[in-house]
Write a protein that holds these residues in place. Structure first.
Motif, PDB file in Angstrom:
ATOM      1  N   ALA A  80       4.507  14.363  -5.232  1.00 36.99           N
ATOM      2  CA  ALA A  80       4.517  15.724  -5.768  1.00 36.99           C
ATOM      3  C   ALA A  80       3.621  16.641  -4.928  1.00 36.99           C
ATOM      4  CB  ALA A  80       4.055  15.722  -7.219  1.00 36.99           C
ATOM      5  N   LEU A  81       2.481  16.123  -4.475  1.00 42.24           N
ATOM      6  CA  LEU A  81       1.595  16.924  -3.634  1.00 42.24           C
ATOM      7  C   LEU A  81       2.246  17.252  -2.295  1.00 42.24           C
ATOM      8  CD1 LEU A  81      -1.866  15.220  -4.309  1.00 42.24           C
ATOM      9  CD2 LEU A  81      -1.065  17.433  -5.145  1.00 42.24           C
ATOM     10  N   GLU A  82       2.973  16.281  -1.739  1.00 37.91           N
ATOM     11  CA  GLU A  82       3.661  16.542  -0.469  1.00 37.91           C
ATOM     12  C   GLU A  82       4.787  17.554  -0.672  1.00 37.91           C
ATOM     13  OE1 GLU A  82       5.878  14.130   3.184  1.00 37.91           O
ATOM     14  OE2 GLU A  82       4.861  13.021   1.564  1.00 37.91           O
ATOM     15  N   LEU A  83       5.491  17.444  -1.802  1.00 36.59           N
ATOM     16  CA  LEU A  83       6.537  18.421  -2.128  1.00 36.59           C
ATOM     17  C   LEU A  83       5.938  19.813  -2.267  1.00 36.59           C
ATOM     18  CD1 LEU A  83       9.379  19.288  -3.023  1.00 36.59           C
ATOM     19  CD2 LEU A  83       8.791  18.517  -5.342  1.00 36.59           C
ATOM     20  N   LEU A  84       4.802  19.904  -2.944  1.00 40.14           N
ATOM     21  CA  LEU A  84       4.140  21.195  -3.108  1.00 40.14           C
ATOM     22  C   LEU A  84       3.736  21.783  -1.757  1.00 40.14           C
ATOM     23  CD1 LEU A  84       2.885  23.411  -4.853  1.00 40.14           C
ATOM     24  CD2 LEU A  84       0.846  21.982  -5.076  1.00 40.14           C
ATOM     25  N   SER A  85       3.230  20.920  -0.871  1.00 44.24           N
ATOM     26  CA  SER A  85       2.838  21.393   0.453  1.00 44.24           C
ATOM     27  C   SER A  85       4.023  21.991   1.199  1.00 44.24           C
ATOM     28  CB  SER A  85       2.229  20.234   1.251  1.00 44.24           C
ATOM     29  OG  SER A  85       1.859  20.654   2.542  1.00 44.24           O
ATOM     30  N   LEU A  86       5.202  21.380   1.063  1.00 43.04           N
ATOM     31  CA  LEU A  86       6.409  21.909   1.705  1.00 43.04           C
ATOM     32  C   LEU A  86       6.824  23.241   1.080  1.00 43.04           C
ATOM     33  CD1 LEU A  86       8.496  18.603   2.014  1.00 43.04           C
ATOM     34  CD2 LEU A  86       7.356  19.835   3.871  1.00 43.04           C
TER      35      LEU A  86
ATOM     36  N   LEU B 278       9.288  28.289  -3.823  1.00 46.01           N
ATOM     37  CA  LEU B 278       8.114  28.623  -4.629  1.00 46.01           C
ATOM     38  C   LEU B 278       7.999  30.138  -4.705  1.00 46.01           C
ATOM     39  CD1 LEU B 278       5.748  27.113  -6.060  1.00 46.01           C
ATOM     40  CD2 LEU B 278       4.386  27.586  -4.029  1.00 46.01           C
ATOM     41  N   VAL B 279       7.916  30.674  -5.918  1.00 46.57           N
ATOM     42  CA  VAL B 279       7.894  32.124  -6.107  1.00 46.57           C
ATOM     43  C   VAL B 279       6.592  32.557  -6.760  1.00 46.57           C
ATOM     44  CG1 VAL B 279      10.404  32.299  -6.258  1.00 46.57           C
ATOM     45  CG2 VAL B 279       9.070  31.943  -8.342  1.00 46.57           C
ATOM     46  N   THR B 280       6.426  33.862  -6.884  1.00 50.02           N
ATOM     47  CA  THR B 280       5.238  34.420  -7.523  1.00 50.02           C
ATOM     48  C   THR B 280       5.296  34.188  -9.025  1.00 50.02           C
ATOM     49  OG1 THR B 280       5.118  36.117  -5.826  1.00 50.02           O
ATOM     50  CG2 THR B 280       3.886  36.513  -7.857  1.00 50.02           C
ATOM     51  N   GLY B 281       4.190  33.698  -9.580  1.00 45.71           N
ATOM     52  CA  GLY B 281       4.144  33.432 -11.011  1.00 45.71           C
ATOM     53  C   GLY B 281       3.238  34.392 -11.750  1.00 45.71           C
TER      54      GLY B 281
ATOM     55  N   LEU C 147      14.887  18.305   1.350  1.00 47.03           N
ATOM     56  CA  LEU C 147      13.656  17.816   0.738  1.00 47.03           C
ATOM     57  C   LEU C 147      13.715  16.313   0.505  1.00 47.03           C
ATOM     58  CD1 LEU C 147      12.919  20.629  -1.889  1.00 47.03           C
ATOM     59  CD2 LEU C 147      11.582  20.106   0.159  1.00 47.03           C
ATOM     60  N   ALA C 148      14.857  15.836   0.057  1.00 49.66           N
ATOM     61  CA  ALA C 148      15.013  14.406  -0.193  1.00 49.66           C
ATOM     62  C   ALA C 148      14.819  13.604   1.099  1.00 49.66           C
ATOM     63  CB  ALA C 148      16.399  14.127  -0.781  1.00 49.66           C
ATOM     64  N   ALA C 149      15.340  14.135   2.207  1.00 43.94           N
ATOM     65  CA  ALA C 149      15.177  13.445   3.488  1.00 43.94           C
ATOM     66  C   ALA C 149      13.717  13.463   3.931  1.00 43.94           C
ATOM     67  CB  ALA C 149      16.070  14.105   4.535  1.00 43.94           C
ATOM     68  N   ARG C 150      13.047  14.596   3.740  1.00 45.87           N
ATOM     69  CA  ARG C 150      11.636  14.702   4.135  1.00 45.87           C
ATOM     70  C   ARG C 150      10.766  13.732   3.336  1.00 45.87           C
ATOM     71  NH1 ARG C 150       8.877  18.765   6.830  1.00 45.87           N
ATOM     72  NH2 ARG C 150      10.242  19.903   8.256  1.00 45.87           N
ATOM     73  N   LEU C 151      11.050  13.617   2.041  1.00 43.71           N
ATOM     74  CA  LEU C 151      10.220  12.792   1.161  1.00 43.71           C
ATOM     75  C   LEU C 151      10.689  11.341   1.081  1.00 43.71           C
ATOM     76  CD1 LEU C 151       9.837  15.369  -1.767  1.00 43.71           C
ATOM     77  CD2 LEU C 151       8.146  14.815  -0.020  1.00 43.71           C
ATOM     78  N   GLU C 152      11.860  11.080   1.700  1.00 42.04           N
ATOM     79  CA  GLU C 152      12.433   9.728   1.705  1.00 42.04           C
ATOM     80  C   GLU C 152      12.720   9.244   0.287  1.00 42.04           C
ATOM     81  OE1 GLU C 152       9.862   7.184   3.921  1.00 42.04           O
ATOM     82  OE2 GLU C 152       9.850   8.459   5.697  1.00 42.04           O
ATOM     83  N   VAL C 153      13.325  10.143  -0.499  1.00 41.53           N
ATOM     84  CA  VAL C 153      13.704   9.821  -1.876  1.00 41.53           C
ATOM     85  C   VAL C 153      15.104  10.354  -2.124  1.00 41.53           C
ATOM     86  CG1 VAL C 153      11.333   9.861  -2.737  1.00 41.53           C
ATOM     87  CG2 VAL C 153      12.691  11.959  -2.756  1.00 41.53           C
ATOM     88  N   THR C 154      15.615  10.112  -3.314  1.00 43.70           N
ATOM     89  CA  THR C 154      16.930  10.633  -3.682  1.00 43.70           C
ATOM     90  C   THR C 154      16.799  12.077  -4.163  1.00 43.70           C
ATOM     91  OG1 THR C 154      16.736   9.922  -5.975  1.00 43.70           O
ATOM     92  CG2 THR C 154      17.638   8.332  -4.390  1.00 43.70           C
ATOM     93  N   GLU C 155      17.915  12.793  -4.196  1.00 40.93           N
ATOM     94  CA  GLU C 155      17.899  14.173  -4.687  1.00 40.93           C
ATOM     95  C   GLU C 155      17.524  14.217  -6.169  1.00 40.93           C
ATOM     96  OE1 GLU C 155      21.264  16.569  -3.664  1.00 40.93           O
ATOM     97  OE2 GLU C 155      21.520  15.587  -1.710  1.00 40.93           O
ATOM     98  N   ARG C 156      17.898  13.179  -6.916  1.00 41.01           N
ATOM     99  CA  ARG C 156      17.528  13.117  -8.331  1.00 41.01           C
ATOM    100  C   ARG C 156      16.014  13.045  -8.481  1.00 41.01           C
ATOM    101  NH1 ARG C 156      19.493   8.405 -12.594  1.00 41.01           N
ATOM    102  NH2 ARG C 156      18.429   9.254 -14.438  1.00 41.01           N
ATOM    103  N   THR C 157      15.353  12.287  -7.598  1.00 41.46           N
ATOM    104  CA  THR C 157      13.891  12.201  -7.639  1.00 41.46           C
ATOM    105  C   THR C 157      13.263  13.538  -7.283  1.00 41.46           C
ATOM    106  OG1 THR C 157      13.956   9.852  -7.045  1.00 41.46           O
ATOM    107  CG2 THR C 157      11.879  11.010  -6.683  1.00 41.46           C
ATOM    108  N   VAL C 158      13.851  14.257  -6.329  1.00 42.20           N
ATOM    109  CA  VAL C 158      13.348  15.586  -5.986  1.00 42.20           C
ATOM    110  C   VAL C 158      13.385  16.489  -7.204  1.00 42.20           C
ATOM    111  CG1 VAL C 158      13.809  17.669  -4.649  1.00 42.20           C
ATOM    112  CG2 VAL C 158      13.928  15.444  -3.533  1.00 42.20           C
ATOM    113  N   ARG C 159      14.492  16.445  -7.954  1.00 38.39           N
ATOM    114  CA  ARG C 159      14.605  17.302  -9.149  1.00 38.39           C
ATOM    115  C   ARG C 159      13.542  16.943 -10.183  1.00 38.39           C
ATOM    116  NH1 ARG C 159      20.178  16.903  -7.702  1.00 38.39           N
ATOM    117  NH2 ARG C 159      20.478  14.994  -8.913  1.00 38.39           N
TER     118      ARG C 159
END
Length: 323
Positions: free
Chosen positions: A9-15, A64-67, A27-39
């Motif tokens: 999750a931290l690596e996903l946030l960094s991206l 990532l957008v403005t919150g 994203l799934a390729a970068r993190l070496e996971v499935t698209e379901r795991t990305v979701r």
């Protein structure tokens, strides 16, 4: 497949913090996971307060957008050091209230820095010092005014404000704000003055209660094409153009506490008095400098005569209410 949900999750946030649009498959390729795991990891970030926007479909993805609030941030080593150093020197800026706010934020960040980064920040702070000067209330910039002007520059919106010139004359201005410029502790606004039909440089500490006029303008080309250069040419080679000579009836060593904040040069030093040259931007500031020194020791103004007259006028206006 990576099985550490927190690290993933931290690596996903960094991206996502690059603020580009990421395709889910990418994203799934970068993190070496499935698209379901990305979701699932995106949902985990949303639960933590990160506003992640998504689009569906074959080419769907995330951004990532403005919150509504500031979630936790992930910083690289160089980014963390840059933020810590920036906050340290922001505490010395002439903006009302920013010193305390910057120091609070700096304390939070330095507490969390790893030892190796804390050493980098500490070495830099110990090797660099700032040339300080006494705080003058008139130099302080209102942060709300700064925000109004910054928004007006961005949105090309006319602004009205009251402005006090260096000679004390005040007037109401209607301007087209183009750029804010910093010069040391000073802030300047480069704007087209509607009434004078010309470019002007305004010191923000002399500007009062700006408000948006409700109309927009088409941006013009700043003379020379650069706001900083325009301000530099407007200010001239040096802002400190007034000198004065004072006789101070005290040993020079006893004056260190007051003179350290004043641009000065000792000319003659004796056991019980000294001749000192001081410099400032205008007659009023020179007079206030003399008054500050006089709180420590008796002072006699040698030159210029205009300063002696101003000091006498200042003294005549001071009085103490009867007890």
């Amino acid at each position: 497949m990576r099985n550490d949900p927190t690290g993933r999750a931290l690596e996903l946030l960094s991206l996502l913090q690059t603020h580009r649009f990421w395709n889910c498959a990418e994203l799934a390729a970068r993190l070496e996971v499935t698209e379901r795991t990305v979701r699932r990891d995106v949902d985990r970030l949303r639960d933590l307060g990160y506003p992640v926007d998504s689009t569906s479909g074959k080419y769907g993805g995330y951004r990532l957008v403005t919150g509504a609030h500031v979630p936790p941030l992930i910083l690289g080593d160089d980014e963390a050091v840059a933020v810590a150093v920036g906050l340290r020197y922001a505490a010395e800026a002439a903006i009302d209230g920013i010193e305390e706010t910057s120091l609070r934020a700096l304390t939070k960040i330095e507490t969390l820095l790893p030892h190796r980064l804390r050493r980098r920040v500490s070495v830099l702070h110990s090797s660099v010092t700032s040339m300080r000067r006494a705080a003058v209330d008139d130099d302080i910039v209102d942060p709300e005014a700064l925000s109004v002007l910054a928004a007006a520059c961005r949105d090309h919106e006319h602004v009205r404000f009251d402005y006090r010139r260096g000679d004390g004359e005040s007037s109401r201005r209607l301007v087209e704000p183009h750029q804010l410029v910093t010069a040391g502790r000073r802030w300047y606004l480069v704007a087209w003055d509607q009434h004078r039909c010309d470019w002007r440089t305004f010191r923000l500490d002399r500007l009062r209660e700006p408000w948006l006029a409700g109309s927009h303008f088409t941006p013009r080309e700043i003379p020379g094409g650069d706001a900083a250069s325009f301000v530099a040419s407007s200010l001239g080679p040096t802002p400190r153009h007034l000198d004065a000579k004072l006789t101070i009836h005290a040993a020079f060593a006893e004056l260190e506490g007051v003179l350290r904040w004043i641009d000065h040069t000792p000319i003659e030093v004796e056991a019980d008095r000294c001749l000192v040259q001081i410099r400032s931007e205008d007659l009023g500031r020179l007079a206030m400098t003399v008054a500050r020194i006089a709180l420590t020791a008796p002072v006699v103004v040698i030159e210029p005569a205009e300063l002696a007259d101003t000091v006498r006028k200042l003294a005549s206006h001071l009085s103490v209410a009867p007890s």
